[in-house]
Design a protein around this motif. Structure first.
Motif, short mmCIF file in Angstrom:
data_model
loop_
_atom_site.label_atom_id
_atom_site.label_comp_id
_atom_site.label_asym_id
_atom_site.label_seq_id
_atom_site.Cartn_x
_atom_site.Cartn_y
_atom_site.Cartn_z
N THR A 169 1.14 -10.03 -7.19
CA THR A 169 1.33 -9.28 -5.96
C THR A 169 0.45 -8.03 -6.02
O THR A 169 0.38 -7.37 -7.05
CB THR A 169 2.81 -8.92 -5.75
OG1 THR A 169 2.99 -8.30 -4.48
CG2 THR A 169 3.36 -8.01 -6.84
N GLN A 170 -0.22 -7.74 -4.91
CA GLN A 170 -1.17 -6.63 -4.88
C GLN A 170 -0.45 -5.30 -4.70
O GLN A 170 0.40 -5.15 -3.81
CB GLN A 170 -2.16 -6.83 -3.74
CG GLN A 170 -3.16 -5.69 -3.56
CD GLN A 170 -4.18 -5.62 -4.67
OE1 GLN A 170 -4.75 -6.65 -5.06
NE2 GLN A 170 -4.43 -4.43 -5.20
N VAL A 171 -0.82 -4.34 -5.53
CA VAL A 171 -0.36 -2.96 -5.38
C VAL A 171 -1.61 -2.10 -5.21
O VAL A 171 -2.51 -2.12 -6.04
CB VAL A 171 0.43 -2.50 -6.62
CG1 VAL A 171 0.70 -1.00 -6.55
CG2 VAL A 171 1.73 -3.28 -6.73
N THR A 172 -1.63 -1.35 -4.11
CA THR A 172 -2.76 -0.47 -3.83
C THR A 172 -2.24 0.94 -3.63
O THR A 172 -1.34 1.17 -2.81
CB THR A 172 -3.52 -0.92 -2.58
OG1 THR A 172 -3.97 -2.27 -2.76
CG2 THR A 172 -4.72 -0.02 -2.33
N VAL A 173 -2.78 1.87 -4.40
CA VAL A 173 -2.37 3.27 -4.33
C VAL A 173 -3.55 4.08 -3.81
O VAL A 173 -4.61 4.13 -4.44
CB VAL A 173 -1.93 3.80 -5.70
CG1 VAL A 173 -1.40 5.23 -5.56
CG2 VAL A 173 -0.86 2.90 -6.31
N SER A 174 -3.36 4.70 -2.66
CA SER A 174 -4.43 5.48 -2.06
C SER A 174 -4.33 6.94 -2.49
O SER A 174 -3.23 7.46 -2.70
CB SER A 174 -4.37 5.38 -0.53
OG SER A 174 -3.16 5.94 -0.07
N SER A 175 -5.48 7.58 -2.59
CA SER A 175 -5.51 8.99 -3.04
C SER A 175 -5.39 9.95 -1.86
O SER A 175 -5.46 9.58 -0.71
CB SER A 175 -6.79 9.25 -3.81
OG SER A 175 -7.90 8.95 -3.01
N LEU B 273 0.85 -1.19 0.00
CA LEU B 273 0.00 0.00 0.00
C LEU B 273 0.89 1.24 0.00
O LEU B 273 1.83 1.34 0.81
CB LEU B 273 -0.90 -0.01 1.24
CG LEU B 273 -1.74 1.23 1.50
CD1 LEU B 273 -2.76 1.44 0.39
CD2 LEU B 273 -2.42 1.12 2.86
N VAL B 274 0.59 2.17 -0.89
CA VAL B 274 1.39 3.39 -0.99
C VAL B 274 0.46 4.56 -1.32
O VAL B 274 -0.59 4.36 -1.95
CB VAL B 274 2.50 3.23 -2.06
CG1 VAL B 274 1.89 3.06 -3.45
CG2 VAL B 274 3.48 4.38 -2.03
N GLN B 275 0.84 5.73 -0.90
CA GLN B 275 0.05 6.92 -1.23
C GLN B 275 0.34 7.38 -2.65
O GLN B 275 1.43 7.12 -3.20
CB GLN B 275 0.36 8.04 -0.26
CG GLN B 275 -0.20 7.82 1.14
CD GLN B 275 -0.07 9.06 2.00
OE1 GLN B 275 0.86 9.84 1.85
NE2 GLN B 275 -1.01 9.24 2.91
N ALA B 276 -0.63 8.05 -3.23
CA ALA B 276 -0.43 8.61 -4.57
C ALA B 276 0.82 9.49 -4.59
O ALA B 276 1.08 10.25 -3.65
CB ALA B 276 -1.65 9.41 -4.99
N GLY B 277 1.59 9.33 -5.66
CA GLY B 277 2.86 10.05 -5.79
C GLY B 277 4.04 9.28 -5.26
O GLY B 277 5.19 9.67 -5.49
N GLY B 278 3.78 8.20 -4.57
CA GLY B 278 4.85 7.40 -3.99
C GLY B 278 5.44 6.41 -4.97
O GLY B 278 5.10 6.40 -6.16
#
Length: 124
Positions: free
Chosen positions: A118-124, A11-16
């Motif tokens: 592998t799951q990649v999730t990008v939060s806004s 899990l990573v924030q947008a822009g990361g």
């Protein structure tokens, strides 16, 4: 036979940024083209990027050009996907895949072996 194991999602924030790795075994790594695909919920699995056997040629989907970089280390039997400037629309399960071709093909049907994803999730 080729076995592929992905790692590095999260899990990573947008822009990361995130870096995915895919370790291969079972066949001489330098003889296979490697690709990354992704599948978001309710969507088809789509091409992201690919790299030729020697690493001399790469291919990117327009949606990731300039943000993602594929590379490989034939001594370590590993392919990498460096993902920068991530966007929420990059959220998906990412799969690495192996193809017995000399070119960095985007054609999904050319890839005979696939990892588990592998799951990649990008939060806004």
């Amino acid at each position: 036979q080729v076995q592929l194991i992905e790692s590095g999602g999260g899990l990573v924030q947008a822009g990361g940024s995130l870096r995915l790795s895919c370790a291969a075994s079972g066949r001489t790594f330098s003889t296979i083209t490697m690709g990354w695909f992704r599948q978001a919920p309710g969507k088809e699995r789509e091409f992201v990027t690919a790299i030729s056997r020697s690493g001399g040629n790469t291919n990117y989907a327009d949606s990731v050009k300039g943000r993602f970089t594929i590379s490989r280390d034939n001594a370590l039997n590993t392919v990498y996907l460096q993902m920068n400037s991530l966007k929420p629309e990059d959220t998906a399960v990412y799969y690495c895949a192996a193809a017995f071709t000399s070119s960095a093909t985007p054609m999904r049907d050319m890839y005979a072996y696939w990892g588990q994803g592998t799951q990649v999730t990008v939060s806004s």
